[in-house]
Design a protein around this motif. Structure first.
Motif, PDB file in Angstrom:
ATOM      1  N   THR A   1      32.462  46.696  42.610  1.00  0.00           N
ATOM      2  CA  THR A   1      31.073  46.686  42.156  1.00  0.00           C
ATOM      3  C   THR A   1      30.747  45.370  41.447  1.00  0.00           C
ATOM      4  O   THR A   1      29.704  44.754  41.706  1.00  0.00           O
ATOM      5  CB  THR A   1      30.817  47.870  41.207  1.00  0.00           C
ATOM      6  OG1 THR A   1      31.120  49.090  41.897  1.00  0.00           O
ATOM      7  CG2 THR A   1      29.369  47.896  40.744  1.00  0.00           C
ATOM      8  N   LYS A   2      31.640  44.944  40.558  1.00  0.00           N
ATOM      9  CA  LYS A   2      31.444  43.686  39.826  1.00  0.00           C
ATOM     10  C   LYS A   2      31.447  42.500  40.800  1.00  0.00           C
ATOM     11  O   LYS A   2      30.607  41.592  40.704  1.00  0.00           O
ATOM     12  CB  LYS A   2      32.565  43.528  38.793  1.00  0.00           C
ATOM     13  CG  LYS A   2      32.604  42.181  38.064  1.00  0.00           C
ATOM     14  CD  LYS A   2      31.453  42.043  37.077  1.00  0.00           C
ATOM     15  CE  LYS A   2      31.675  40.930  36.069  1.00  0.00           C
ATOM     16  NZ  LYS A   2      31.908  39.605  36.642  1.00  0.00           N
ATOM     17  N   THR A   3      32.400  42.505  41.744  1.00  0.00           N
ATOM     18  CA  THR A   3      32.498  41.430  42.724  1.00  0.00           C
ATOM     19  C   THR A   3      31.214  41.312  43.534  1.00  0.00           C
ATOM     20  O   THR A   3      30.661  40.213  43.684  1.00  0.00           O
ATOM     21  CB  THR A   3      33.685  41.679  43.685  1.00  0.00           C
ATOM     22  OG1 THR A   3      34.887  41.750  42.927  1.00  0.00           O
ATOM     23  CG2 THR A   3      33.806  40.560  44.710  1.00  0.00           C
ATOM     24  N   GLU A   4      30.741  42.426  44.042  1.00  0.00           N
ATOM     25  CA  GLU A   4      29.553  42.402  44.888  1.00  0.00           C
ATOM     26  C   GLU A   4      28.308  41.980  44.115  1.00  0.00           C
ATOM     27  O   GLU A   4      27.459  41.254  44.646  1.00  0.00           O
ATOM     28  CB  GLU A   4      29.373  43.762  45.560  1.00  0.00           C
ATOM     29  CG  GLU A   4      30.455  44.003  46.605  1.00  0.00           C
ATOM     30  CD  GLU A   4      30.403  45.379  47.239  1.00  0.00           C
ATOM     31  OE1 GLU A   4      29.344  46.034  47.161  1.00  0.00           O
ATOM     32  OE2 GLU A   4      31.428  45.795  47.811  1.00  0.00           O
ATOM     33  N   ALA A   5      28.198  42.401  42.866  1.00  0.00           N
ATOM     34  CA  ALA A   5      27.062  41.973  42.041  1.00  0.00           C
ATOM     35  C   ALA A   5      27.096  40.468  41.820  1.00  0.00           C
ATOM     36  O   ALA A   5      26.065  39.788  41.911  1.00  0.00           O
ATOM     37  CB  ALA A   5      27.091  42.710  40.700  1.00  0.00           C
ATOM     38  N   ASP A   6      28.298  39.935  41.547  1.00  0.00           N
ATOM     39  CA  ASP A   6      28.442  38.491  41.343  1.00  0.00           C
ATOM     40  C   ASP A   6      28.110  37.708  42.609  1.00  0.00           C
ATOM     41  O   ASP A   6      27.422  36.675  42.561  1.00  0.00           O
ATOM     42  CB  ASP A   6      29.872  38.159  40.902  1.00  0.00           C
ATOM     43  CG  ASP A   6      30.140  38.551  39.457  1.00  0.00           C
ATOM     44  OD1 ASP A   6      29.196  39.000  38.779  1.00  0.00           O
ATOM     45  OD2 ASP A   6      31.296  38.417  39.006  1.00  0.00           O
ATOM     46  N   LEU A   7      28.603  38.200  43.747  1.00  0.00           N
ATOM     47  CA  LEU A   7      28.358  37.498  45.011  1.00  0.00           C
ATOM     48  C   LEU A   7      26.889  37.529  45.394  1.00  0.00           C
ATOM     49  O   LEU A   7      26.342  36.524  45.864  1.00  0.00           O
ATOM     50  CB  LEU A   7      29.220  38.096  46.129  1.00  0.00           C
ATOM     51  CG  LEU A   7      30.737  37.927  45.970  1.00  0.00           C
ATOM     52  CD1 LEU A   7      31.481  38.574  47.132  1.00  0.00           C
ATOM     53  CD2 LEU A   7      31.126  36.451  45.851  1.00  0.00           C
TER      54      LEU A   7
ATOM     55  N   LEU B   1      35.760  35.448  43.419  1.00  0.00           N
ATOM     56  CA  LEU B   1      36.740  36.321  44.060  1.00  0.00           C
ATOM     57  C   LEU B   1      38.085  36.275  43.321  1.00  0.00           C
ATOM     58  O   LEU B   1      38.740  37.303  43.121  1.00  0.00           O
ATOM     59  CB  LEU B   1      36.931  35.919  45.518  1.00  0.00           C
ATOM     60  CG  LEU B   1      35.729  36.137  46.444  1.00  0.00           C
ATOM     61  CD1 LEU B   1      35.971  35.483  47.805  1.00  0.00           C
ATOM     62  CD2 LEU B   1      35.407  37.609  46.610  1.00  0.00           C
ATOM     63  N   TYR B   2      38.456  35.065  42.904  1.00  0.00           N
ATOM     64  CA  TYR B   2      39.730  34.925  42.172  1.00  0.00           C
ATOM     65  C   TYR B   2      39.661  35.669  40.834  1.00  0.00           C
ATOM     66  O   TYR B   2      40.563  36.455  40.496  1.00  0.00           O
ATOM     67  CB  TYR B   2      40.028  33.444  41.925  1.00  0.00           C
ATOM     68  CG  TYR B   2      41.238  33.239  41.037  1.00  0.00           C
ATOM     69  CD1 TYR B   2      42.525  33.463  41.523  1.00  0.00           C
ATOM     70  CD2 TYR B   2      41.078  32.840  39.706  1.00  0.00           C
ATOM     71  CE1 TYR B   2      43.631  33.301  40.698  1.00  0.00           C
ATOM     72  CE2 TYR B   2      42.180  32.675  38.884  1.00  0.00           C
ATOM     73  CZ  TYR B   2      43.449  32.896  39.382  1.00  0.00           C
ATOM     74  OH  TYR B   2      44.540  32.745  38.563  1.00  0.00           O
ATOM     75  N   ASN B   3      38.594  35.452  40.092  1.00  0.00           N
ATOM     76  CA  ASN B   3      38.487  36.077  38.745  1.00  0.00           C
ATOM     77  C   ASN B   3      38.354  37.601  38.825  1.00  0.00           C
ATOM     78  O   ASN B   3      38.891  38.309  37.971  1.00  0.00           O
ATOM     79  CB  ASN B   3      37.290  35.470  38.000  1.00  0.00           C
ATOM     80  CG  ASN B   3      37.538  34.041  37.583  1.00  0.00           C
ATOM     81  OD1 ASN B   3      38.657  33.661  37.267  1.00  0.00           O
ATOM     82  ND2 ASN B   3      36.495  33.211  37.624  1.00  0.00           N
ATOM     83  N   ASN B   4      37.657  38.093  39.839  1.00  0.00           N
ATOM     84  CA  ASN B   4      37.411  39.525  39.930  1.00  0.00           C
ATOM     85  C   ASN B   4      38.536  40.312  40.627  1.00  0.00           C
ATOM     86  O   ASN B   4      38.809  41.455  40.264  1.00  0.00           O
ATOM     87  CB  ASN B   4      36.093  39.801  40.649  1.00  0.00           C
ATOM     88  CG  ASN B   4      34.880  39.505  39.798  1.00  0.00           C
ATOM     89  OD1 ASN B   4      34.867  39.795  38.609  1.00  0.00           O
ATOM     90  ND2 ASN B   4      33.854  38.914  40.387  1.00  0.00           N
ATOM     91  N   LEU B   5      39.173  39.680  41.625  1.00  0.00           N
ATOM     92  CA  LEU B   5      40.079  40.437  42.469  1.00  0.00           C
ATOM     93  C   LEU B   5      41.536  39.963  42.470  1.00  0.00           C
ATOM     94  O   LEU B   5      42.413  40.671  42.966  1.00  0.00           O
ATOM     95  CB  LEU B   5      39.567  40.431  43.930  1.00  0.00           C
ATOM     96  CG  LEU B   5      38.147  40.977  44.148  1.00  0.00           C
ATOM     97  CD1 LEU B   5      37.747  40.837  45.598  1.00  0.00           C
ATOM     98  CD2 LEU B   5      38.070  42.428  43.691  1.00  0.00           C
ATOM     99  N   VAL B   6      41.781  38.786  41.956  1.00  0.00           N
ATOM    100  CA  VAL B   6      43.151  38.264  41.968  1.00  0.00           C
ATOM    101  C   VAL B   6      43.714  38.087  40.575  1.00  0.00           C
ATOM    102  O   VAL B   6      44.795  38.578  40.245  1.00  0.00           O
ATOM    103  CB  VAL B   6      43.222  36.916  42.726  1.00  0.00           C
ATOM    104  CG1 VAL B   6      44.633  36.332  42.676  1.00  0.00           C
ATOM    105  CG2 VAL B   6      42.793  37.106  44.181  1.00  0.00           C
ATOM    106  N   LYS B   7      42.964  37.418  39.722  1.00  0.00           N
ATOM    107  CA  LYS B   7      43.435  37.067  38.374  1.00  0.00           C
ATOM    108  C   LYS B   7      43.750  38.288  37.560  1.00  0.00           C
ATOM    109  O   LYS B   7      44.778  38.375  36.902  1.00  0.00           O
ATOM    110  CB  LYS B   7      42.360  36.218  37.678  1.00  0.00           C
ATOM    111  CG  LYS B   7      42.767  35.648  36.350  1.00  0.00           C
ATOM    112  CD  LYS B   7      41.649  34.772  35.806  1.00  0.00           C
ATOM    113  CE  LYS B   7      41.977  34.249  34.424  1.00  0.00           C
ATOM    114  NZ  LYS B   7      40.880  33.409  33.903  1.00  0.00           N
TER     115      LYS B   7
ATOM    116  N   ALA C   1      35.405  49.735  40.366  1.00  0.00           N
ATOM    117  CA  ALA C   1      34.738  48.900  39.350  1.00  0.00           C
ATOM    118  C   ALA C   1      34.842  47.419  39.711  1.00  0.00           C
ATOM    119  O   ALA C   1      33.875  46.660  39.565  1.00  0.00           O
ATOM    120  CB  ALA C   1      35.350  49.157  37.972  1.00  0.00           C
ATOM    121  N   GLN C   2      36.045  47.010  40.199  1.00  0.00           N
ATOM    122  CA  GLN C   2      36.223  45.607  40.612  1.00  0.00           C
ATOM    123  C   GLN C   2      35.295  45.271  41.775  1.00  0.00           C
ATOM    124  O   GLN C   2      34.669  44.205  41.795  1.00  0.00           O
ATOM    125  CB  GLN C   2      37.677  45.364  41.027  1.00  0.00           C
ATOM    126  CG  GLN C   2      38.662  45.238  39.881  1.00  0.00           C
ATOM    127  CD  GLN C   2      40.083  45.092  40.402  1.00  0.00           C
ATOM    128  OE1 GLN C   2      40.571  45.936  41.148  1.00  0.00           O
ATOM    129  NE2 GLN C   2      40.737  44.018  40.016  1.00  0.00           N
TER     130      GLN C   2
END
Length: 381
Positions: free
Chosen positions: A28-34, A375-381, A25-26
Motif C-alpha cells: 500500500t505504501k509502495t503504490e501510494a509513493d509510486l 522501491l528500495y526503501n519500501n520493499l528491500v531496505k 502495508a508495504q
C-alpha cells in the motif's frame, strides 16, 4: 515418509515466501509513493519489478499503455527497452568467447570484415573489448543505423566516425559500436541476429521478446510518448515498432544487422527483463539454466571505463545512496528504462516508463531514479 517430506518442503517454501514477499502495508505504501511520483513527473505509464534472492517479489504496472484509447498498462505488455538491449548482444558474444570462437582482444577489423581503425592512430588495434565498453574512440556523428557510415568503401567521410583520442584511453557512449557488435555475432553464428539472440538467450530462459517486430504480438506493444518540454505535450512514437519489412526482405547477412538494432531494439515485458536481469545477478545462471559462465558474468560487470562501464553493464554508485549497483539504462522514442541489481545483497529492480517530463542526467532518468529509491526503501531496505 514421502508425504511428510512433501509437507515439510511445502511449509519451508511457504515460510520463505512469507519472509520474502512484501506485506499488505508495504504494498500500500509502495503504490501510494509510486502514484505520487508518477503525478509529479507526468508519467504516462510505469512498470516496476523488484527481485530479492533470485525471485520476483513485486511486479506492478500503473497508468496507461495507450493514451488515445485509455488502455491501462498491464504486466504482460511489452516495451522497446532501448539501450538495455546492448547487454543481450554482449551476453551472446561472451558465449562465443567461452566457445573459443573469438577473444575480447580480437581486432574488430577482422571480425566485422572491413577496416576499423582510427586514422589518427592507424597502428592501434581496436578490440572487441573496447567496442563493448565504449572505449573504442568510435562515435555516432555519422549515424548508426547502417554500417555504411564507418565502412571506408561506403562513406567518404568515414574518418569522422572516430574521436581525436587514442582507442582504449577514454569513454564515449556509442550506439554504432553495438550495431557492429551485433554484426559480428551474426557473422560468427551464421544465424540472423534476432534469431541468434532468441536461440542463445530468450528460449533457454523462457522469455517472451525479441528484436523482430513481426515475430511478436503487436497487441502487447506499449505506445511510447515523446515529451516536448516547450509545449508540455506528449506525442506518440509509432516508429519505435517499425517492422522494417522491406529492409528485412533485402537483408544481407553479416552487414544489414543494424536493421534489428542490437544497440536498442529488444522488445520485452518488465517481468521477463527482470528474469534476464536475475541471470546476471546470479552470475550467469537462472533457475538451473546457465547462459554464461561465472567468469564471463564477472567480466561483464567489472569496470573498464573510468565511469564504471564494463561490457554492456555499468557500475552505478550514485543511484541509491551508499549502494553500488550494476546494470544499464535505456532512452529512446520517449521511453526510459532502467535495470539495476546489487550482486552481493541479491536484490534488483527493473523500472520502465513509456513517457515522462523528467529529464535524463548522468545516463539515467531522474524520475526512474526516484522510483528505484522508493522501491528500495519500501520493499528491500
Amino acid at each position: 515418509m514421502l508425504k511428510k517430506l512433501w509437507k515439510k518442503a511445502t511449509l519451508t517454501s511457504l515460510t520463505l515466501m512469507a519472509l520474502t514477499l512484501p506485506s499488505h502495508a508495504q504494498n500500500t505504501k509502495t503504490e501510494a509513493d509510486l502514484q505520487a511520483l508518477m503525478q509529479q513527473h507526468n508519467m504516462v505509464g510505469l512498470a516496476v519489478v523488484v527481485v530479492k534472492k533470485g525471485e520476483i517479489v513485486y511486479n506492478k504496472s500503473f497508468g496507461l499503455k495507450d493514451v488515445e484509447n485509455q488502455t491501462p498498462l498491464s504486466n504482460s505488455d511489452i516495451f522497446r527497452i532501448a539501450s538495455i538491449s546492448k547487454s543481450f548482444t554482449a551476453t551472446a558474444l561472451m558465449q562465443l568467447v567461452e566457445e573459443g570462437k573469438i577473444s575480447l582482444n580480437d581486432d574488430v577489423s577482422k571480425l566485422v570484415g572491413f577496416q576499423v581503425r582510427n586514422p589518427k592512430y592507424p597502428n592501434k588495434v581496436i578490440t572487441l573489448r573496447m567496442m563493448l565498453s565504449h572505449t573504442s574512440s568510435i562515435n555516432d556523428s555519422q549515424g548508426y543505423f547502417t554500417l555504411d557510415t564507418i565502412d571506408p568503401a561506403k562513406n567518404p567521410n568515414w574518418a569522422a566516425c572516430y574521436n581525436d583520442y587514442e582507442p582504449g584511453t577514454q569513454y564515449e557512449y556509442c550506439n554504432l559500436s553495438f550495431n557492429m557488435a551485433g554484426t559480428i555475432l551474426e557473422k560468427l553464428t551464421g544465424e540472423r541476429f534476432d534469431q541468434a539472440i532468441r536461440h542463445r538467450i530468450l528460449d533457454p530462459l523462457g522469455l517472451y521478446g525479441g528484436y523482430n517486430v513481426d515475430s511478436l504480438d503487436a497487441g502487447r506493444f506499449v505506445t511510447l510518448y515523446e515529451y516536448n518540454a516547450d509545449s508540455s505535450i506528449f506525442s506518440p512514437s509509432p516508429s519505435a515498432y517499425n517492422p522494417r519489412r522491406q529492409e528485412i526482405r533485402n537483408y544481407r547477412m553479416g552487414y544489414s544487422t543494424p536493421i534489428f538494432s542490437p544497440t536498442g531494439g529488444m522488445k520485452m515485458s518488465a517481468a521477463d527483463l527482470a528474469k534476464y536481469m536475475t541471470m546476471h545477478l546470479n552470475k550467469g545462471e537462472y533457475k538451473g539454466t546457465r547462459i554464461i559462465s561465472k567468469k564471463s558474468a564477472k567480466q561483464m560487470q567489472s569496470k573498464i571505463a573510468d565511469n564504471g562501464y564494463g561490457l554492456a553493464l555499468k557500475t552505478e554508485k550514485n543511484l541509491i545512496p551508499g549502494k553500488s549497483l550494476v546494470g544499464h539504462t535505456g532512452n529512446a522514442y520517449g521511453l526510459y528504462s532502467a535495470m539495476f541489481f546489487q550482486p552481493k545483497e541479491q536484490f534488483g529492480f527493473v523500472v520502465i516508463t513509456n513517457g515522462t517530463s523528467a529529464p535524463e542526467v548522468n545516463e539515467y532518468n531522474l524520475a526512474l531514479a526516484e522510483v528505484i529509491n522508493s522501491l528500495y526503501n519500501n520493499l528491500v531496505k
